[in-house]
Write a protein that holds these residues in place. Structure first.
Motif, PDB file in Angstrom:
ATOM      1  N   PHE A 102      -4.648  -7.734   5.285  1.00 37.28           N
ATOM      2  CA  PHE A 102      -4.190  -6.598   6.090  1.00 37.28           C
ATOM      3  C   PHE A 102      -2.864  -6.922   6.766  1.00 37.28           C
ATOM      4  CE2 PHE A 102      -8.757  -6.128   5.776  1.00 37.28           C
ATOM      5  CZ  PHE A 102      -8.919  -4.771   5.549  1.00 37.28           C
ATOM      6  N   ASN A 103      -2.118  -5.884   7.076  1.00 41.04           N
ATOM      7  CA  ASN A 103      -0.856  -6.004   7.788  1.00 41.04           C
ATOM      8  C   ASN A 103      -0.896  -5.096   9.007  1.00 41.04           C
ATOM      9  OD1 ASN A 103       1.076  -7.556   5.747  1.00 41.04           O
ATOM     10  ND2 ASN A 103      -0.078  -6.057   4.559  1.00 41.04           N
ATOM     11  N   ARG A 104      -0.254  -5.537  10.074  1.00 41.78           N
ATOM     12  CA  ARG A 104      -0.241  -4.749  11.297  1.00 41.78           C
ATOM     13  C   ARG A 104       1.090  -4.022  11.430  1.00 41.78           C
ATOM     14  NH1 ARG A 104      -0.250  -6.479  17.639  1.00 41.78           N
ATOM     15  NH2 ARG A 104      -1.176  -4.558  18.452  1.00 41.78           N
ATOM     16  N   CYS A 105       1.026  -2.694  11.582  1.00 41.48           N
ATOM     17  CA  CYS A 105       2.230  -1.867  11.695  1.00 41.48           C
ATOM     18  C   CYS A 105       2.878  -2.098  13.054  1.00 41.48           C
ATOM     19  CB  CYS A 105       1.870  -0.390  11.518  1.00 41.48           C
ATOM     20  SG  CYS A 105       3.278   0.741  11.713  1.00 41.48           S
ATOM     21  N   ALA A 106       4.202  -2.308  13.049  1.00 48.81           N
ATOM     22  CA  ALA A 106       4.925  -2.550  14.292  1.00 48.81           C
ATOM     23  C   ALA A 106       5.079  -1.290  15.131  1.00 48.81           C
ATOM     24  CB  ALA A 106       6.305  -3.133  13.983  1.00 48.81           C
ATOM     25  N   ALA A 114      -2.805  -3.410   1.652  1.00 50.15           N
ATOM     26  CA  ALA A 114      -1.541  -3.544   0.938  1.00 50.15           C
ATOM     27  C   ALA A 114      -1.057  -2.213   0.376  1.00 50.15           C
ATOM     28  CB  ALA A 114      -1.692  -4.568  -0.189  1.00 50.15           C
ATOM     29  N   ARG A 115      -1.970  -1.349  -0.032  1.00 53.68           N
ATOM     30  CA  ARG A 115      -1.572  -0.057  -0.602  1.00 53.68           C
ATOM     31  C   ARG A 115      -0.971   0.875   0.433  1.00 53.68           C
ATOM     32  NH1 ARG A 115      -6.706   2.036  -3.864  1.00 53.68           N
ATOM     33  NH2 ARG A 115      -7.651   1.460  -1.866  1.00 53.68           N
ATOM     34  N   CYS A 116      -1.325   0.677   1.695  1.00 53.66           N
ATOM     35  CA  CYS A 116      -0.826   1.540   2.771  1.00 53.66           C
ATOM     36  C   CYS A 116       0.294   0.872   3.558  1.00 53.66           C
ATOM     37  CB  CYS A 116      -1.965   1.922   3.718  1.00 53.66           C
ATOM     38  SG  CYS A 116      -3.289   2.851   2.929  1.00 53.66           S
ATOM     39  N   TRP A 117       0.869  -0.184   3.001  1.00 54.21           N
ATOM     40  CA  TRP A 117       1.881  -0.965   3.702  1.00 54.21           C
ATOM     41  C   TRP A 117       3.242  -0.804   3.023  1.00 54.21           C
ATOM     42  CZ3 TRP A 117       2.885  -3.083   8.090  1.00 54.21           C
ATOM     43  CH2 TRP A 117       3.821  -4.110   8.233  1.00 54.21           C
ATOM     44  N   ASN A 118       4.280  -0.551   3.833  1.00 51.14           N
ATOM     45  CA  ASN A 118       5.647  -0.447   3.334  1.00 51.14           C
ATOM     46  C   ASN A 118       6.362  -1.743   3.672  1.00 51.14           C
ATOM     47  OD1 ASN A 118       8.380   0.161   2.810  1.00 51.14           O
ATOM     48  ND2 ASN A 118       8.048   2.334   3.263  1.00 51.14           N
ATOM     49  N   ALA A 119       6.417  -2.655   2.706  1.00 54.38           N
ATOM     50  CA  ALA A 119       6.975  -3.983   2.955  1.00 54.38           C
ATOM     51  C   ALA A 119       8.458  -3.943   3.291  1.00 54.38           C
ATOM     52  CB  ALA A 119       6.738  -4.872   1.735  1.00 54.38           C
ATOM     53  N   THR A 121      10.057  -1.857   5.170  1.00 52.41           N
ATOM     54  CA  THR A 121      10.319  -1.470   6.555  1.00 52.41           C
ATOM     55  C   THR A 121       9.453  -2.225   7.566  1.00 52.41           C
ATOM     56  OG1 THR A 121       8.687   0.324   6.449  1.00 52.41           O
ATOM     57  CG2 THR A 121      10.942   0.856   5.819  1.00 52.41           C
ATOM     58  N   GLY A 122       8.395  -2.861   7.100  1.00 49.39           N
ATOM     59  CA  GLY A 122       7.482  -3.528   8.017  1.00 49.39           C
ATOM     60  C   GLY A 122       6.617  -2.550   8.780  1.00 49.39           C
ATOM     61  N   LEU A 123       6.441  -1.366   8.209  1.00 49.37           N
ATOM     62  CA  LEU A 123       5.638  -0.321   8.832  1.00 49.37           C
ATOM     63  C   LEU A 123       4.607   0.181   7.834  1.00 49.37           C
ATOM     64  CD1 LEU A 123       8.559   1.720  10.450  1.00 49.37           C
ATOM     65  CD2 LEU A 123       7.079   0.078  11.608  1.00 49.37           C
ATOM     66  N   CYS A 124       3.603   0.902   8.341  1.00 54.35           N
ATOM     67  CA  CYS A 124       2.606   1.473   7.451  1.00 54.35           C
ATOM     68  C   CYS A 124       3.158   2.721   6.773  1.00 54.35           C
ATOM     69  CB  CYS A 124       1.321   1.810   8.224  1.00 54.35           C
ATOM     70  SG  CYS A 124       1.498   3.184   9.392  1.00 54.35           S
ATOM     71  N   GLN A 125       2.462   3.198   5.748  1.00 55.64           N
ATOM     72  CA  GLN A 125       2.921   4.354   4.987  1.00 55.64           C
ATOM     73  C   GLN A 125       2.898   5.642   5.818  1.00 55.64           C
ATOM     74  OE1 GLN A 125       4.327   4.484   2.146  1.00 55.64           O
ATOM     75  NE2 GLN A 125       3.732   2.693   0.961  1.00 55.64           N
ATOM     76  N   VAL A 126       2.124   5.666   6.893  1.00 60.58           N
ATOM     77  CA  VAL A 126       2.106   6.848   7.757  1.00 60.58           C
ATOM     78  C   VAL A 126       3.380   6.909   8.584  1.00 60.58           C
ATOM     79  CG1 VAL A 126       0.908   7.995   9.664  1.00 60.58           C
ATOM     80  CG2 VAL A 126      -0.402   6.905   7.832  1.00 60.58           C
ATOM     81  N   CYS A 127       3.765   5.776   9.159  1.00 61.98           N
ATOM     82  CA  CYS A 127       4.979   5.733   9.986  1.00 61.98           C
ATOM     83  C   CYS A 127       6.245   5.711   9.138  1.00 61.98           C
ATOM     84  CB  CYS A 127       4.940   4.500  10.890  1.00 61.98           C
ATOM     85  SG  CYS A 127       3.595   4.513  12.111  1.00 61.98           S
ATOM     86  N   ALA A 128       6.185   5.132   7.947  1.00 61.62           N
ATOM     87  CA  ALA A 128       7.347   5.049   7.060  1.00 61.62           C
ATOM     88  C   ALA A 128       6.898   5.345   5.633  1.00 61.62           C
ATOM     89  CB  ALA A 128       7.994   3.670   7.139  1.00 61.62           C
ATOM     90  N   PRO A 129       6.739   6.621   5.284  1.00 64.16           N
ATOM     91  CA  PRO A 129       6.286   6.985   3.932  1.00 64.16           C
ATOM     92  C   PRO A 129       7.229   6.461   2.855  1.00 64.16           C
ATOM     93  CG  PRO A 129       6.205   8.876   5.419  1.00 64.16           C
ATOM     94  CD  PRO A 129       6.953   7.803   6.141  1.00 64.16           C
ATOM     95  N   ASP A 130       6.690   6.238   1.682  1.00 63.02           N
ATOM     96  CA  ASP A 130       7.486   5.770   0.549  1.00 63.02           C
ATOM     97  C   ASP A 130       8.639   6.729   0.281  1.00 63.02           C
ATOM     98  OD1 ASP A 130       7.657   3.973  -1.971  1.00 63.02           O
ATOM     99  OD2 ASP A 130       7.685   6.019  -2.754  1.00 63.02           O
ATOM    100  N   LEU A 131       9.846   6.181   0.152  1.00 61.95           N
ATOM    101  CA  LEU A 131      11.042   7.019   0.016  1.00 61.95           C
ATOM    102  C   LEU A 131      11.006   7.856  -1.257  1.00 61.95           C
ATOM    103  CD1 LEU A 131      13.774   7.864   1.111  1.00 61.95           C
ATOM    104  CD2 LEU A 131      14.797   5.894  -0.062  1.00 61.95           C
ATOM    105  N   ALA A 132      10.629   7.251  -2.386  1.00 60.12           N
ATOM    106  CA  ALA A 132      10.598   7.994  -3.651  1.00 60.12           C
ATOM    107  C   ALA A 132       9.589   9.139  -3.579  1.00 60.12           C
ATOM    108  CB  ALA A 132      10.256   7.055  -4.807  1.00 60.12           C
ATOM    109  N   ALA A 133       8.424   8.877  -2.979  1.00 58.81           N
ATOM    110  CA  ALA A 133       7.416   9.927  -2.841  1.00 58.81           C
ATOM    111  C   ALA A 133       7.895  11.033  -1.909  1.00 58.81           C
ATOM    112  CB  ALA A 133       6.109   9.325  -2.314  1.00 58.81           C
TER     113      ALA A 133
END
Length: 233
Positions: A102-106, A114-119, A121-133
């Motif tokens: 697990f990773n902790r969103c800043a 890992a699937r919900c983590w945006n490596a 930006t160091g943020l989760c996909q909710v706070c920093a959604p995938d740019l291509a998506a």
């Protein structure tokens, strides 16, 4: 990741204290998608031993009565005595292993998989959604909005062809059936598209008129259909 106490709240206890299946296991879950990871199962030796001894004690109790009951209580107390310390140690090990998954969103401080983590930006996909998506979503939304605008324009063009000036008869004055603006009544065939005219001055007669409001002449066809006969004066 830091802050062990915060991460410790993000788990479910699957431990079994006593019995032949006694052991320690903890389930940690992603705070974004709720996907779970379980720590490896660690047998609790004292608990398992008490389970086996309790089974033996039950058999002994059938033979010796109160003696077997005393043995059963003794082994159960032995398992409970060491449970707290053993569980705490197992939980620390499980917590250390879970941090690798697990990773902790800043930003929101949630622990995510890992699937919900945006490596990047160091943020989760909710706070920093995938740019291509996000780009793909925005492209579709723009296409949808443009299509809706064109549809409204097409509707406005069609509206220009609708006759909004001619009076429409919605209910047949003859049989009272719903006409829905048709030229003839669908039930009795009464003509609805044209307004009756005075045979003298050719003025349009309002619905239900017995006399022309312009010249006072009686309606050419007498009383309109469905109306009671006019009184004689």
């Amino acid at each position: 990741m830091t802050n062990d106490l915060h991460f410790a709240d993000n788990h479910r206890d699957r431990c079994i204290q006593s019995g032949t299946g006694a052991g320690f296991q903890f389930e940690f879950y992603c705070e974004c998608c709720n996907d779970t990871w379980r720590s490896p199962f660690q047998p609790y030796t004292s608990g398992r031993a008490s389970g086996w001894m309790q089974e033996a004690g039950s058999l002994l109790g059938n033979l010796l009565g109160s003696v077997g009951y005393s043995v059963d209580n003794a082994v159960d107390g032995l398992a409970r005595a060491g449970w707290g310390t053993a569980r705490d140690q197992a939980f620390k090990q499980a917590l250390a292993a879970a941090k690798q998954h697990f990773n902790r969103c800043a930003q929101c401080h949630n622990h995510v998989c890992a699937r919900c983590w945006n490596a990047d930006t160091g943020l989760c996909q909710v706070c920093a959604p995938d740019l291509a998506a996000s780009v793909q979503t925005a492209r579709y939304q723009g296409q949808r909005d443009a299509a809706m605008d064109r549809a409204r324009e097409a509707g406005a063009d069609l509206a220009g062809r609708v006759d909004v000036q001619t009076r429409k008869q919605l209910v047949c004055p003859s049989c009272h059936a719903e006409a829905r603006g048709a030229k003839f009544c669908p039930q009795c065939g009464h003509a609805l598209a044209t307004s009756p005219q005075c045979s003298g001055c050719h003025a349009t007669l309002p619905a239900g008129s017995r006399f022309c409001p312009e010249c006072g002449q009686r309606a050419a066809s007498g009383d309109p259909p469905g109306m009671p006969p006019a009184p004689l004066y």
